[in-house]
Structures are given as structure tokens and as C-alpha cells.
Design a protein around this motif. Structure first.
Motif, PDB file in Angstrom:
ATOM      1  N   GLN A 296       0.856  -1.196   0.000  1.00  0.00           N
ATOM      2  CA  GLN A 296       0.000   0.000   0.000  1.00  0.00           C
ATOM      3  C   GLN A 296       0.893   1.248   0.000  1.00  0.00           C
ATOM      4  N   TYR A 306      -7.075  -0.054   7.737  1.00  0.00           N
ATOM      5  CA  TYR A 306      -7.284  -1.396   8.278  1.00  0.00           C
ATOM      6  C   TYR A 306      -7.831  -1.320   9.706  1.00  0.00           C
ATOM      7  N   TYR A 327      -9.329 -11.013  -3.542  1.00  0.00           N
ATOM      8  CA  TYR A 327      -8.483  -9.977  -4.160  1.00  0.00           C
ATOM      9  C   TYR A 327      -7.494  -9.518  -3.080  1.00  0.00           C
ATOM     10  N   GLU A 348      -5.909 -14.615  -4.720  1.00  0.00           N
ATOM     11  CA  GLU A 348      -5.235 -13.520  -5.425  1.00  0.00           C
ATOM     12  C   GLU A 348      -4.732 -14.044  -6.768  1.00  0.00           C
ATOM     13  N   ILE A 349      -4.925 -13.244  -7.824  1.00  0.00           N
ATOM     14  CA  ILE A 349      -4.587 -13.701  -9.174  1.00  0.00           C
ATOM     15  C   ILE A 349      -3.095 -13.576  -9.479  1.00  0.00           C
ATOM     16  N   GLY A 374      -5.202 -17.542  -8.066  1.00  0.00           N
ATOM     17  CA  GLY A 374      -6.152 -17.748  -9.152  1.00  0.00           C
ATOM     18  C   GLY A 374      -7.192 -16.647  -9.213  1.00  0.00           C
ATOM     19  N   ASP A 375      -8.090 -16.796 -10.194  1.00  0.00           N
ATOM     20  CA  ASP A 375      -9.159 -15.822 -10.395  1.00  0.00           C
ATOM     21  C   ASP A 375     -10.269 -16.072  -9.367  1.00  0.00           C
ATOM     22  N   VAL A 376     -10.705 -15.021  -8.678  1.00  0.00           N
ATOM     23  CA  VAL A 376     -11.700 -15.175  -7.610  1.00  0.00           C
ATOM     24  C   VAL A 376     -12.908 -15.987  -8.077  1.00  0.00           C
ATOM     25  N   ASP A 398     -11.523  -6.612  -1.698  1.00  0.00           N
ATOM     26  CA  ASP A 398     -10.788  -5.367  -1.999  1.00  0.00           C
ATOM     27  C   ASP A 398     -10.341  -5.435  -3.463  1.00  0.00           C
TER      28      ASP A 398
END
Ligand code: SAM
Length: 469
Positions: A296, A306, A327, A348-349, A374-376, A398
Motif C-alpha cells: 500500500q 485497516y 483480491y 489472489e490472481i 487464481g481468479d476469484v 478489496d
């Protein structure tokens, strides 16, 4: 032919914080660096795609919220958009944008809308900056940020978004460049050598990292490397907690871009610590940051984001439950929550972010966290097929600016967790997705915007939803 000039009054901002006025025919005029309430003499371009782009020739009557920007390059640099707007007004405008997107809920429900959480540090807050090398046809050298409009580079003497050492390094690297006379990389024809200079800082640790990214058209000899290192140390004034990398980027049309990293000096990684306030206690997490790691960009406001978000959750209710962090990036939110729940499953991708998350799990001794690459929507499909999967009590989302895909929303609705914590950097797509969730049994309980990027139009927004079925 001379361009048309017109006196205009700025009425509003568009979603990118750009001033908007209208001419006598009601045609929209879009004008960068103009702010609401300004009366401006503008030079108009031709109408294209239904609107007119213009530039400020003269501010005839300034808005009461107009201030003098700190940065000499503000008018042309693409880094900040609102340095000429009073900070209190920047906050008002961001809050207004959230309210506009969530108007229906605010009117119709007993939603709790909290005032925007401001930043204490409105300058020097960034922990990472990427500067570009560029040259024009006369071979004049530029090292700085991408210009407004995106084509050229502005030479930056002092960027106030980051600590002063960033600018000192910039100056010394420019002098080093003049000594060794390499060509800057040209994005349009793919020729040239020096691409970017990335500077990173652990705000809470004072660690510093410098990454010089080049093409593979030539190489630095040993003498040039030593000279580069000395320039950085001279700029920083010390070699403590410093890490310097050379990053050779190999990009060929039709082939995957690859990077070859060589450590030139210091530690392999820098470290950043995050301190999160939960109830009355503070928890500390440490993160390793490498040349390619994501973190971040505003450490202090990330801590506040957070802390705020977690304090809206019922920690007693989730203490022996599974939760999902979708994500997840490098897993920061999930790692904080892991301290309070039975297990975190993160999706997470990006493979690098997953690897980085795994390193950080070890560093923080977290063992109840599963990181899935991987893809959500596809991974949720697979999880749902498993009859024995343990339903999460909470799903944290997120996503990038584009928001959730329909498939991802459908799968979340099949899972039907009790709560959803939806953090977003784009209230428009967030409101679009939340509309679908609220049409399918969820109630929006809390909205809390937070300012992570002072001097820009960007906004972060926390939303908490509860399943009422
Ligand atoms: C806003 S960032 C999340 C940052 C993270 N929560 C943190 O605090 O560091 C969005 C993340 O979503 C990831 N992403 C984008 N599309 C995705 C997808 N279809 N499936 C899984 N992850 C995705 C991106 O790689 C990025 O890391």
C-alpha cells in the motif's frame, strides 16, 4: 488558425477531479487544474466526442478555495491533481462523490455514513515513487514524473508527495546520467537504455530501496555501477538500511516481458511494519518489500484504513470461524484478521503477490492462513463444488477499480456469508456491486470513506454489509 478563447465559470469536478464548465450551447468544457468557483479565461480545442477540452490562459477570479500549489511543476505534472485546492475542500469533494454514488441508500435506509477520515500528513506521505527517464529529439535529458496528458516526462526538482531524500536521489542520479551519457528508453520505438528509477521507503522502519530499471540494449560496466551506488549514498547521506538493485527488463513484441534483477548494494529486502489498532490494543505486522513487491503506497493511512475497517467487525462473532480475503494482494488484511479468527482463505490472481504473502506469513508466524493463486470467480466455483467446504462467516473484498465480476458476485451470493467487508478505491463500481448484493438479501450498514491520497482525487471507501435473510 488561432484557437477560440472564452470566459468560463467552473461549476463542478468530473470523476477524475478535472474542472467542468459549460458554454452558451450547454456543451461541456473540460479543463485541468481549474477548480469549482474559478472564473477563467480559457483557450478551447475543437469539440470531440461531445465535449471540448480547454486550458487555462488566465484565472480571472479565483475560487475562494484556490491556494498556491507547493510544487513548481504542478501545472504540468500528472502526479497531483488538486494541490491548488484547500485540503478541507479536497475532503469535501471526495465525500460528496461517495454520497452521490450511494444516494439511494442514504435516503432510504438507516445506513451509518461516517465523515471522511482525513490524512494527517498531506505531503510526503508516499512510500513509493516511480520516476521515468526521457529525452527529446535534441537529446535534452528529463528525469521525473509523467506529464499531464501522459506523453512526456516533467523534470522534477522536488516532489512533495514523498520524503525529501527521494528528490535528493533524483538530483544525484540525473548528474550520474549526465556523466555516463546513456540514452533514455523510448516507449514509442522501444529503443534506448534507461527506463525508470523506483524509490521505496519503509515509513515505520526508515529502510530505503532504489531500483534502476533499464532495457537490455547495453549494460552498466563495474565503474558505472560503483558510480551509481556512490551517487545514491551521497544523496541519502548514509548507507544504513539501504538496498540498491539493477532491474533489466526484457520486452519483445509477442513475448512475455521478463526481468533480471541484480543486487548492487545492501540488503535483499527492505522491511515495513504496520501497527493496527484493534479496540484498545495495537498489533504489529512486518512485511518484506522487494524490488517487485506491491505494498500500500501510504503506510500511515493504510494503518488507519485497516484499523477502521477491523473495528467495524464483530470479532467475538468470528473468533472461531473461517473468513475469506478476496483480491487479497499480498494478504495484508487477511494477515491482520488471522489473529482473530480460526482460518483465513485468501484468493489472489497475481503469482508474485501470492509468493510475497507466503514469505510474510512466515515472517509473522501466521499458520492459519491459506493462500490460493487464481481468479476469484473460478476459485469460488471450485470451492462451491466441494460439498464439505466450511462456509465463511465473513468475506473481505478489496478488488481493483473495475469492481467485482458478475460471476464473482453470483458466487458470493451462493456462499451467503453473514457479513461482507467491501473496501474499494472506486465508489462508482462499489455502489454498482453493492446494489446487487442489497437486492439479494444484504443490508448496507456502514460507509466510511478515508483519504489515502491527499492532493489527488483518489478515494478509498469502506462498506460493511450484513445478510438479513
Ligand atoms: C486493490 S488490490 C488489493 C490489495 C490488498 N487487499 C492489500 O491491502 O494489499 C486488488 C488486488 O486484486 C487482484 N486481482 C485482480 N483481479 C483479480 C481476480 N480476478 N481474481 C483474484 N485477484 C484479482 C490484483 O492483483 C490486486 O492484488
Amino acid at each position: 488558425m488561432a484557437k477560440k478563447q472564452l470566459e468560463i465559470n467552473i461549476e463542478k469536478f468530473n470523476e477524475k477531479g478535472v474542472g467542468i464548465a459549460f458554454n452558451g450551447n450547454g456543451t461541456k468544457i473540460v479543463i485541468s487544474r481549474a477548480i469549482i468557483g474559478d472564473k477563467i479565461l480559457a483557450e478551447l480545442n475543437k469539440k470531440r466526442k461531445g465535449y471540448i477540452k480547454a486550458r487555462i490562459l488566465k484565472v480571472i477570479e479565483p475560487s475562494k478555495n484556490r491556494i498556491n500549489p507547493k510544487c513548481k511543476s504542478f501545472e504540468i505534472c500528472g502526479g497531483c491533481s488538486w494541490q491548488n485546492l484547500e485540503y478541507s475542500e479536497q475532503l469535501k469533494q471526495k465525500e460528496k462523490l461517495v454520497i452521490k454514488n450511494f444516494e439511494d441508500y442514504i435516503k432510504k435506509t438507516n445506513l451509518k455514513l461516517y465523515p471522511i477520515f482525513p490524512a494527517k500528513e498531506i505531503f510526503e506521505y508516499r512510500n513509493k515513487m516511480e520516476f521515468s527517464f526521457s529525452q527529446n529529439q535534441k537529446k535534452t535529458m528529463y528525469l521525473g514524473l509523467i506529464m499531464l496528458g501522459g506523453r512526456f516526462v516533467v523534470d522534477i526538482e522536488r516532489c512533495f508527495l514523498a520524503n525529501e531524500w527521494f528528490s535528493n536521489v533524483l538530483k544525484e542520479v540525473k548528474t550520474w546520467w549526465e556523466r555516463c551519457d546513456f540514452s533514455a528508453y523510448n516507449f514509442f520505438n522501444g529503443e534506448g537504455f534507461l527506463r525508470t528509477l523506483t524509490l521505496k521507503e519503509g515509513k515505520n522502519t526508515k529502510d530505503k530501496m532504489v531500483v534502476l530499471t533499464t532495457s537490455t540494449s547495453t549494460t552498466l560496466d563495474e565503474e558505472q555501477k560503483r558510480d551509481f551506488i556512490s551517487s545514491i549514498i551521497k544523496a541519502i547521506g548514509s548507507d544504513n538500511n539501504l538496498s540498491i538493485y539493477l532491474n533489466e527488463q526484457r520486452a519483445k513484441k509477442g513475448e512475455k516481458t521478463t526481468f533480471e534483477l541484480t543486487k548492487l548494494f545492501g540488503k535483499d529486502f527492505i522491511k515495513e511494519d504496520l501497527y493496527i489498532k484493534v479496540d484498545k490494543s495495537k498489533i504489529k505486522l512486518s512485511f518484506q518489500i522487494g524490488p517487485h513487491s506491491f505494498f500500500q503506497p501510504n503506510t500511515i493511512q493504510a494503518q488507519n484504513l485497516y484499523s477502521l475497517a477491523i473495528n467495524y467487525l464483530n470479532l467475538e462473532e468470528i473468533k472461531d470461524k473461517v473468513i475469506f480475503d478476496l483480491y487479497s494482494g499480498t494478504g495484508t488484511i487477511g494477515m491482520i484478521l488471522a489473529k482473530f479468527v480460526k482460518k483465513v482463505i485468501a484468493i489472489e490472481i497475481n503469482q508474485d503477490s501470492c509468493n510475497q504473502a507466503k514469505d510474510n506469513l512466515k515472517l509473522n508466524n501466521i499458520n492459519n492462513f491459506e493462500m490460493i493463486n487464481g481468479d476469484v470467480s473460478l476459485i469460488l466455483d471450485e470451492i462451491l463444488k466441494d460439498k464439505n467446504f466450511e462456509k465463511p462467516h465473513l468475506i473481505v473484498i478489496d478488488p481493483p477499480r473495475g469492481g467485482l465480476s458478475l460471476e464473482a458476485i453470483e458466487n458470493i451470493l451462493k456462499i451467503l456469508p453473514k457479513n461482507i467487508l467491501y473496501i474499494s478505491c472506486n465508489p462508482k463500481t462499489q455502489a454498482r456491486d453493492i446494489k446487487i448484493l442489497t437486492e439479494n438479501g444484504y443490508q448496507l450498514k456502514i460507509l466510511h470513506p478515508i483519504d489515502q491520497f491527499a492532493q489527488t482525487f483518489h478515494i478509498e471507501n469502506i462498506a460493511v454489509l450484513e445478510n438479513t435473510l
